[in-house]
Enzyme design. Structure first.
Site, PDB file in Angstrom:
ATOM      1  N   GLU A  74      57.000 -20.850  86.526  1.00 48.32           N
ATOM      2  CA  GLU A  74      58.318 -20.858  85.956  1.00 48.32           C
ATOM      3  C   GLU A  74      59.480 -21.468  86.771  1.00 48.32           C
ATOM      4  O   GLU A  74      60.501 -20.751  86.873  1.00 48.32           O
ATOM      5  CB  GLU A  74      58.652 -19.307  85.373  1.00 48.32           C
ATOM      6  CG  GLU A  74      57.711 -18.762  84.613  1.00 48.32           C
ATOM      7  CD  GLU A  74      57.764 -17.408  84.211  1.00 48.32           C
ATOM      8  OE1 GLU A  74      58.682 -16.644  84.648  1.00 48.32           O
ATOM      9  OE2 GLU A  74      56.528 -16.739  83.696  1.00 48.32           O
ATOM     10  N   ASN A  97      52.800 -23.857  86.559  1.00 52.02           N
ATOM     11  CA  ASN A  97      52.739 -23.065  85.305  1.00 52.02           C
ATOM     12  C   ASN A  97      54.045 -22.672  84.665  1.00 52.02           C
ATOM     13  O   ASN A  97      54.719 -22.205  85.494  1.00 52.02           O
ATOM     14  CB  ASN A  97      52.079 -21.804  85.872  1.00 52.02           C
ATOM     15  CG  ASN A  97      51.596 -21.029  84.541  1.00 52.02           C
ATOM     16  OD1 ASN A  97      50.941 -21.387  83.676  1.00 52.02           O
ATOM     17  ND2 ASN A  97      51.863 -19.521  84.610  1.00 52.02           N
ATOM     18  N   HIS A 107      52.994 -17.886  75.393  1.00 57.51           N
ATOM     19  CA  HIS A 107      53.558 -16.446  74.801  1.00 57.51           C
ATOM     20  C   HIS A 107      54.034 -16.845  73.213  1.00 57.51           C
ATOM     21  O   HIS A 107      55.316 -17.331  73.408  1.00 57.51           O
ATOM     22  CB  HIS A 107      54.377 -15.760  75.661  1.00 57.51           C
ATOM     23  CG  HIS A 107      53.883 -15.326  76.927  1.00 57.51           C
ATOM     24  ND1 HIS A 107      52.814 -14.571  77.055  1.00 57.51           N
ATOM     25  CD2 HIS A 107      53.841 -15.724  78.311  1.00 57.51           C
ATOM     26  CE1 HIS A 107      52.522 -14.384  78.183  1.00 57.51           C
ATOM     27  NE2 HIS A 107      53.316 -15.119  79.140  1.00 57.51           N
ATOM     28  N   GLU A 162      48.306 -17.836  79.592  1.00 55.03           N
ATOM     29  CA  GLU A 162      48.929 -16.596  79.217  1.00 55.03           C
ATOM     30  C   GLU A 162      49.096 -16.228  77.853  1.00 55.03           C
ATOM     31  O   GLU A 162      49.939 -15.478  77.437  1.00 55.03           O
ATOM     32  CB  GLU A 162      50.368 -16.152  79.959  1.00 55.03           C
ATOM     33  CG  GLU A 162      50.068 -16.526  81.406  1.00 55.03           C
ATOM     34  CD  GLU A 162      51.543 -16.287  82.301  1.00 55.03           C
ATOM     35  OE1 GLU A 162      52.106 -15.621  81.699  1.00 55.03           O
ATOM     36  OE2 GLU A 162      51.633 -16.799  83.344  1.00 55.03           O
ATOM     37  N   ASP A 191      49.237 -15.052  74.161  1.00 54.91           N
ATOM     38  CA  ASP A 191      49.283 -13.946  73.486  1.00 54.91           C
ATOM     39  C   ASP A 191      50.443 -14.368  72.155  1.00 54.91           C
ATOM     40  O   ASP A 191      50.860 -15.280  72.483  1.00 54.91           O
ATOM     41  CB  ASP A 191      49.725 -12.599  74.074  1.00 54.91           C
ATOM     42  CG  ASP A 191      50.895 -12.784  75.062  1.00 54.91           C
ATOM     43  OD1 ASP A 191      51.967 -13.774  74.720  1.00 54.91           O
ATOM     44  OD2 ASP A 191      51.145 -12.024  75.950  1.00 54.91           O
TER      45      ASP A 191
HETATM   46  O1  G3I Z   1      53.196  -0.518  89.278  1.00 52.02           O
HETATM   47  C1  G3I Z   1      54.401  -0.094  88.997  1.00 52.02           C
HETATM   48  C2  G3I Z   1      54.573   1.388  89.074  1.00 52.02           C
HETATM   49  O2  G3I Z   1      54.092   1.987  90.213  1.00 52.02           O
HETATM   50  C3  G3I Z   1      56.012   1.911  88.525  1.00 52.02           C
HETATM   51  O3  G3I Z   1      55.867   3.089  88.418  1.00 52.02           O
HETATM   52  C4  G3I Z   1      56.524   1.119  87.265  1.00 52.02           C
HETATM   53  C5  G3I Z   1      57.794   1.648  86.841  1.00 52.02           C
HETATM   54  O4  G3I Z   1      58.494   0.548  86.314  1.00 52.02           O
HETATM   55  O5  G3I Z   1      56.403  -0.294  87.576  1.00 52.02           O
HETATM   56  C6  G3I Z   1      55.126  -0.762  87.823  1.00 52.02           C
HETATM   57  O6  G3I Z   1      55.042  -1.935  87.914  1.00 52.02           O
HETATM   58  C7  G3I Z   1      55.401  -3.007  86.846  1.00 52.02           C
HETATM   59  C8  G3I Z   1      54.117  -4.093  86.691  1.00 52.02           C
HETATM   60  O7  G3I Z   1      54.431  -4.774  85.815  1.00 52.02           O
HETATM   61  C9  G3I Z   1      52.796  -3.022  86.523  1.00 52.02           C
HETATM   62  O8  G3I Z   1      53.007  -2.654  85.411  1.00 52.02           O
HETATM   63  C10 G3I Z   1      56.667  -3.751  86.838  1.00 52.02           C
HETATM   64  O9  G3I Z   1      57.450  -2.540  86.770  1.00 52.02           O
HETATM   65  C11 G3I Z   1      56.756  -4.679  85.835  1.00 52.02           C
HETATM   66  O10 G3I Z   1      57.793  -5.425  85.963  1.00 52.02           O
HETATM   67  C12 G3I Z   1      55.494  -5.510  85.833  1.00 52.02           C
HETATM   68  O11 G3I Z   1      55.587  -6.391  84.634  1.00 52.02           O
HETATM   69  C13 G3I Z   1      54.703  -7.603  84.784  1.00 52.02           C
HETATM   70  C14 G3I Z   1      55.734  -8.817  84.746  1.00 52.02           C
HETATM   71  O12 G3I Z   1      54.903  -9.968  84.580  1.00 52.02           O
HETATM   72  C15 G3I Z   1      56.870  -8.789  85.809  1.00 52.02           C
HETATM   73  O13 G3I Z   1      57.691  -9.806  85.443  1.00 52.02           O
HETATM   74  C16 G3I Z   1      53.732  -7.621  83.680  1.00 52.02           C
HETATM   75  O14 G3I Z   1      52.987  -6.531  83.946  1.00 52.02           O
HETATM   76  C17 G3I Z   1      53.098  -8.810  83.514  1.00 52.02           C
HETATM   77  O15 G3I Z   1      52.183  -8.902  82.640  1.00 52.02           O
HETATM   78  C18 G3I Z   1      54.173 -10.060  83.572  1.00 52.02           C
HETATM   79  O16 G3I Z   1      53.284 -11.259  83.566  1.00 52.02           O
HETATM   80  C19 G3I Z   1      54.102 -12.484  83.413  1.00 52.02           C
HETATM   81  C20 G3I Z   1      53.483 -13.535  84.310  1.00 52.02           C
HETATM   82  O17 G3I Z   1      53.257 -12.896  85.493  1.00 52.02           O
HETATM   83  C21 G3I Z   1      54.217 -14.837  84.184  1.00 52.02           C
HETATM   84  N1  G3I Z   1      54.314 -15.005  82.704  1.00 52.02           N
HETATM   85  C22 G3I Z   1      55.225 -14.183  82.247  1.00 52.02           C
HETATM   86  C23 G3I Z   1      54.279 -13.036  82.047  1.00 52.02           C
HETATM   87  C24 G3I Z   1      54.905 -11.973  81.060  1.00 52.02           C
HETATM   88  O18 G3I Z   1      56.017 -11.489  81.392  1.00 52.02           O
END
Ligand code: G3I
Length: 448
Positions: free
Chosen positions: A160, A202, A238, A265, A267
């Site tokens: 990105e 990517n 997405h 990715e 969806d």
């Molecule tokens: O693990 C912590 C947890 O301990 C905490 O209590 C909680 C509170 O917010 O956060 C948890 O972490 C989160 C993590 O996902 C795991 O669930 C983060 O806040 C959250 O920001 C994170 O989001 C991820 C996101 O990327 C971050 O930008 C999503 O799961 C993940 O699906 C998403 O994936 C991205 C790709 O990497 C790149 N392309 C877009 C895609 C979708 O946004």
């Protein structure tokens, strides 16, 4: 990334309908009876993958669907910078290693995601800039790619890095502010650390020919012409309720640059069009011979980052949705990757032109990576080849940006379609990986 922005860059579903009909006519379906995504994709020479949260590997519904349907995985979060280097120089591979073990035990390949990204940086890196950040970033690439060396099919080396909107330029970030060459520096470091992994760029909102995808296209073309090691481009996909009518054409134009393409990715917003769009995306990939696989961003709807969008192929109980049927049908009627490449239809006319070559070798115990620089003589080249004699015991295992004839002793490397034609004095690079040691290599370049 911002979902609303991701969903904005779409065209009407009428476009998707046109795409679907056009592809159905142009495909020559082959008989196939696969009943799982992984089997049906494998029959077509592709993988079908899912993003995994390793914390869910102990949930039986989740893991049963994962193991039955998918033959590729990517860590949804566990291989990102904040997870793998939470403190500078202190690396944590627990989640990533667990995913790799699961993959190896279940016949799955692994995509690596993501070595460098403006988001999900550890807080120590967020506060850095300039050469300190550049050095930390390249060290991160080297360390993480080295740790997983030999276990990753393809790495998202950079994620990105391009801006949304019409500029077609780079996104502002602390990494971008270290200098425009940060992306190529990352790719070179990744190649040196894990020469066997395919190296991908990517991004999202690249689901058709638009300003952003064209900016990336121009970068890839530039990288290929200068020998920056890039092997693939990931299209996150997405998607909302429509699919760009030129989705397949966009994949194809990147493939024509000499890189693989992957849907990384996927969806899709729920609703009446979800299954149609899933089917159309799958058909588009199968219609592009260099589209090597599709990854959906999660297993069940309730695993998705998109929450109530119900954007995936299985409901929360692990039941198959109509979107699953659309993907499976598309896989079963798609085009296999040809086993032999089509013959090159053009024979370059002979010309009396010259070239020179030099080689640099990066060695470790039992192996090496060689980078060969080809410089066109005063008349330029229409094509070139480089002969090298490897020492006894050395052999070539992998080549990029050239085609190798032979693997030991005297080996001839010939240009590929996009780097044969060089202007006078123009330089291009190719590389190869090998076993054994490669000392005293003397490249001999011949041009046509
Ligand atoms: O693990 C912590 C947890 O301990 C905490 O209590 C909680 C509170 O917010 O956060 C948890 O972490 C989160 C993590 O996902 C795991 O669930 C983060 O806040 C959250 O920001 C994170 O989001 C991820 C996101 O990327 C971050 O930008 C999503 O799961 C993940 O699906 C998403 O994936 C991205 C790709 O990497 C790149 N392309 C877009 C895609 C979708 O946004």
């Amino acid at each position: 990334m911002r979902l609303k922005r991701a969903l904005r860059a779409t065209v009407t579903l009428a476009g998707a309908g046109v795409l679907t009909a056009a592809m159905m006519v142009s495909l020559a379906p082959t008989a196939s009876a696969g009943t799982t995504l992984r089997a049906s994709a494998a029959e077509k020479g592709r993988y079908f993958g899912a993003a995994v949260a390793t914390g869910k590997l102990s949930t039986s519904t989740y893991v049963n669907v994962l193991n039955r349907e998918f033959n590729s995985v990517v860590a949804e979060n566990e291989m990102k910078w904040d997870a793998t280097e939470p403190q500078q120089g202190r690396f944590s591979y627990t989640g990533g290693d667990r995913l790799v073990s699961h993959a190896q035990a279940n016949g799955m390949s692994v995509r690596g995601h993501a070595l460098l990204w403006h988001a999900q940086q550890p807080s120590w890196a967020q506060g850095m800039s300039g050469s300190a950040l550049r050095n930390a970033a390249i060290n991160h690439v080297t360390q993480v790619a080295t740790h997983f060396r030999g276990k990753i099919y393809a790495w998202d080396v950079v994620n990105e890095a391009f801006a949304d909107g019409g500029s077609g330029g780079r996104r502002d970030s602390n990494l971008q502010r270290t200098g425009n060459d940060w992306i190529e520096a990352a790719f070179r470091a990744a190649r040196a650390a894990d020469p066997g992994a395919k190296l991908c760029y990517n991004d999202y909102n690249t689901d058709g020919i638009n300003a952003k995808s064209t900016g990336i296209y121009n970068m890839v073309r530039d990288f290929k012409s200068r020998g920056v090691p890039i092997d693939c481009v990931g299209f996150q996909s997405h998607l909302g309720t429509t699919l760009a009518g030129d989705y397949q054409a966009n994949l194809q134009r990147f493939a024509d640059l000499g890189v693989d393409v992957q849907i990384t990715e996927l969806d899709v917003m729920t609703g009446g069009n979800q299954a149609n769009i899933y089917g159309a995306v799958t058909r588009a990939c199968l219609a592009v011979s260099r589209c090597t696989g599709i990854t959906v961003w999660g297993v069940r709807d309730c695993d998705s980052w998109r929450g109530s969008d119900n954007a995936l192929l299985f409901d929360c109980n692990g039941n198959k949705k109509s979107a699953f049927d659309a993907v499976l049908n598309a896989l079963n009627s798609g085009t296999p990757i040809p086993t032999t490449p089509p013959p090159n239809p053009t024979t370059p006319p002979p010309g009396q032109v010259g070239c020179s070559a030099s080689v640099s070798v990066n060695s470790w115990t039992g192996g090496f990576v060689a980078t060969v620089k080809v410089t066109a003589g005063s008349a330029g080249t229409r094509g070139w080849n480089v002969n090298l004699t490897l020492p006894s015991g050395a052999s070539v295992t992998n080549t990029w940006s050239a085609t190798a004839s032979g693997s030991s002793g005297s080996v001839r490397f010939t240009n590929v379609s996009y780097n044969g034609q060089l202007a006078p004095g123009q330089v291009t690079e190719f590389g190869f990986q090998g076993n054994g040691s490669a000392t005293g290599l003397t490249p001999i370049c011949a041009a046509s």
